[in-house]
Write a protein that holds these residues in place. Structure first.
Motif, mmCIF file in Angstrom:
data_model
loop_
_atom_site.group_PDB
_atom_site.id
_atom_site.type_symbol
_atom_site.label_atom_id
_atom_site.label_comp_id
_atom_site.label_asym_id
_atom_site.label_seq_id
_atom_site.Cartn_x
_atom_site.Cartn_y
_atom_site.Cartn_z
ATOM 1 N N GLU A 1 51.295 38.099 21.695
ATOM 2 C CA GLU A 1 50.027 37.793 22.356
ATOM 3 C C GLU A 1 50.236 37.520 23.841
ATOM 4 N N LYS A 2 51.343 36.878 24.165
ATOM 5 C CA LYS A 2 51.617 36.539 25.564
ATOM 6 C C LYS A 2 51.842 37.788 26.403
ATOM 7 N N VAL A 3 52.699 38.699 25.922
ATOM 8 C CA VAL A 3 52.997 39.882 26.722
ATOM 9 C C VAL A 3 51.816 40.856 26.738
ATOM 10 N N TRP A 4 51.025 40.900 25.664
ATOM 11 C CA TRP A 4 49.922 41.863 25.603
ATOM 12 C C TRP A 4 48.760 41.453 26.494
ATOM 13 N N ASP B 1 65.583 33.659 38.405
ATOM 14 C CA ASP B 1 65.845 32.297 37.941
ATOM 15 C C ASP B 1 65.933 32.184 36.426
ATOM 16 N N SER B 2 65.112 32.926 35.716
ATOM 17 C CA SER B 2 65.064 32.773 34.261
ATOM 18 C C SER B 2 64.598 34.070 33.620
ATOM 19 N N VAL B 3 64.824 34.147 32.313
ATOM 20 C CA VAL B 3 64.394 35.290 31.512
ATOM 21 C C VAL B 3 63.710 34.761 30.264
ATOM 22 N N ASP B 4 62.495 35.200 30.044
ATOM 23 C CA ASP B 4 61.766 34.817 28.836
ATOM 24 C C ASP B 4 62.220 35.760 27.710
ATOM 25 N N LEU B 5 63.193 35.300 26.906
ATOM 26 C CA LEU B 5 63.773 36.155 25.885
ATOM 27 C C LEU B 5 62.768 36.540 24.807
ATOM 28 N N GLY B 6 61.916 35.599 24.419
ATOM 29 C CA GLY B 6 60.926 35.913 23.393
ATOM 30 C C GLY B 6 59.946 36.977 23.850
ATOM 31 N N ALA B 7 59.420 36.826 25.073
ATOM 32 C CA ALA B 7 58.488 37.823 25.601
ATOM 33 C C ALA B 7 59.190 39.160 25.835
#
Length: 299
Positions: free
Chosen positions: A81-84, A259-265
């Protein structure tokens, strides 16, 4: 009276220098005589190493944020849902579908016309042209960025999906044309001649007689063009600046920052990107194998 036994020739003496009999060749076991474990064990090991990355992607995409469990339970779809919605992957998906389908149609039509010309006509520079097509496969796409960017800038096509479609089509045409020409060579020329005798023109004879026989080759070429344009990152990154025009590979790149990577997304976006390709190959694998095997050699 001379009898038959008396007139019969005496047997020849054995030669001392006669070669000894050669040992019999060892019997090679046939494919069906090989123990099954010798076949399934390597395949099983290869399958495990292939499926582990896919399971890891599913694990990060389906388990809640911050969880360290090796089993995606409780299962959640919040990353999808977040990436879509929040990361505009719906727009990226739509743009990728448009680019992929347009590249498929343009590559197939142009390769079909060029492949027919290479297969059925003889002209002076035919060998040189075929050699140029083969040599073009050794040119990496990165070398084409500067000239293509200059051309599209003059045509005011920068930040347009049309620039990516044209670049992908040009990049796919050499191999596609070679495959289609070899596939057309496998169709007997006498079939077209028989259609001409019946009153058909060249184009109608090709459409009625030859084109239905090219279905596996067309599916192979079209699917190859679609998958390549779906996964290609470089052209979309260079020619598309507006986020509303970007494709899925560029959208996946936006999920990673310094700085960071959203692995789940990122995992959810990777699954969204992989699902259409997996479905395409699942439905066309029979024609795909037939098309590539028939177009690889001249029958």
């Amino acid at each position: 009276m001379i009898t038959k036994e008396a007139t019969a020739p005496a047997p020849a003496p054995a030669r001392a220098d006669r070669e000894p009999p050669r040992p019999a060749k060892k019997h090679r076991p046939a494919w069906d005589e090989v123990p099954r474990w010798q076949i399934y064990l390597p395949l099983g090991i290869y399958l495990v190493f292939t499926l582990i990355p896919f399971y890891w992607i599913l694990l990060f995409a389906l388990r809640p944020a911050g969880s360290t469990s090796l089993v995606p339970w409780p299962m959640t779809f919040e990353h999808f849902e977040k990436v879509w919605t929040d990361r505009s992957f719906g727009t990226f998906f739509q743009n990728s579908v448009y680019v992929g389908l347009a590249t498929l149609v343009m590559t197939t039509l142009v390769a079909l016309a060029g492949g027919y010309a290479l297969a059925r006509f003889d002209f002076t520079v035919k060998r040189a042209f075929m050699l140029a097509l083969l040599c073009s496969q050794f040119v990496p796409g990165a070398l084409l960025l500067v000239p293509l960017f200059e051309i599209f800038a003059e045509l005011q096509m920068i930040n347009s999906l049309g620039s990516v479609i044209i670049a992908e089509t040009v990049f796919q045409l050499p191999l596609s044309m070679i495959l289609i020409s070899n596939f057309i060579k496998n169709v007997p020329y006498s079939l077209e001649e028989a259609a001409w005798v019946d009153g058909c023109g060249r184009f109608r004879a090709f459409r009625i007689v030859v084109l239905p026989l090219l279905r596996p080759g067309l599916i192979a070429v079209g699917s190859f063009a679609f998958v390549h344009s779906w996964n290609h990152f470089l052209f979309a990154l260079m020619f598309l600046n507006n986020q509303e025009k970007q494709t899925i590979p560029v959208g996946l790149n936006t999920l990673m920052s310094a700085d960071s990577v959203d692995l789940g997304a990122l995992a959810a976006g990777g699954i969204i990107a992989a699902v259409p390709v997996v479905l395409v190959f699942a439905f066309i694998q029979k024609w795909l194998i037939t098309g590539f095997s028939a177009g690889a050699v001249k029958g």
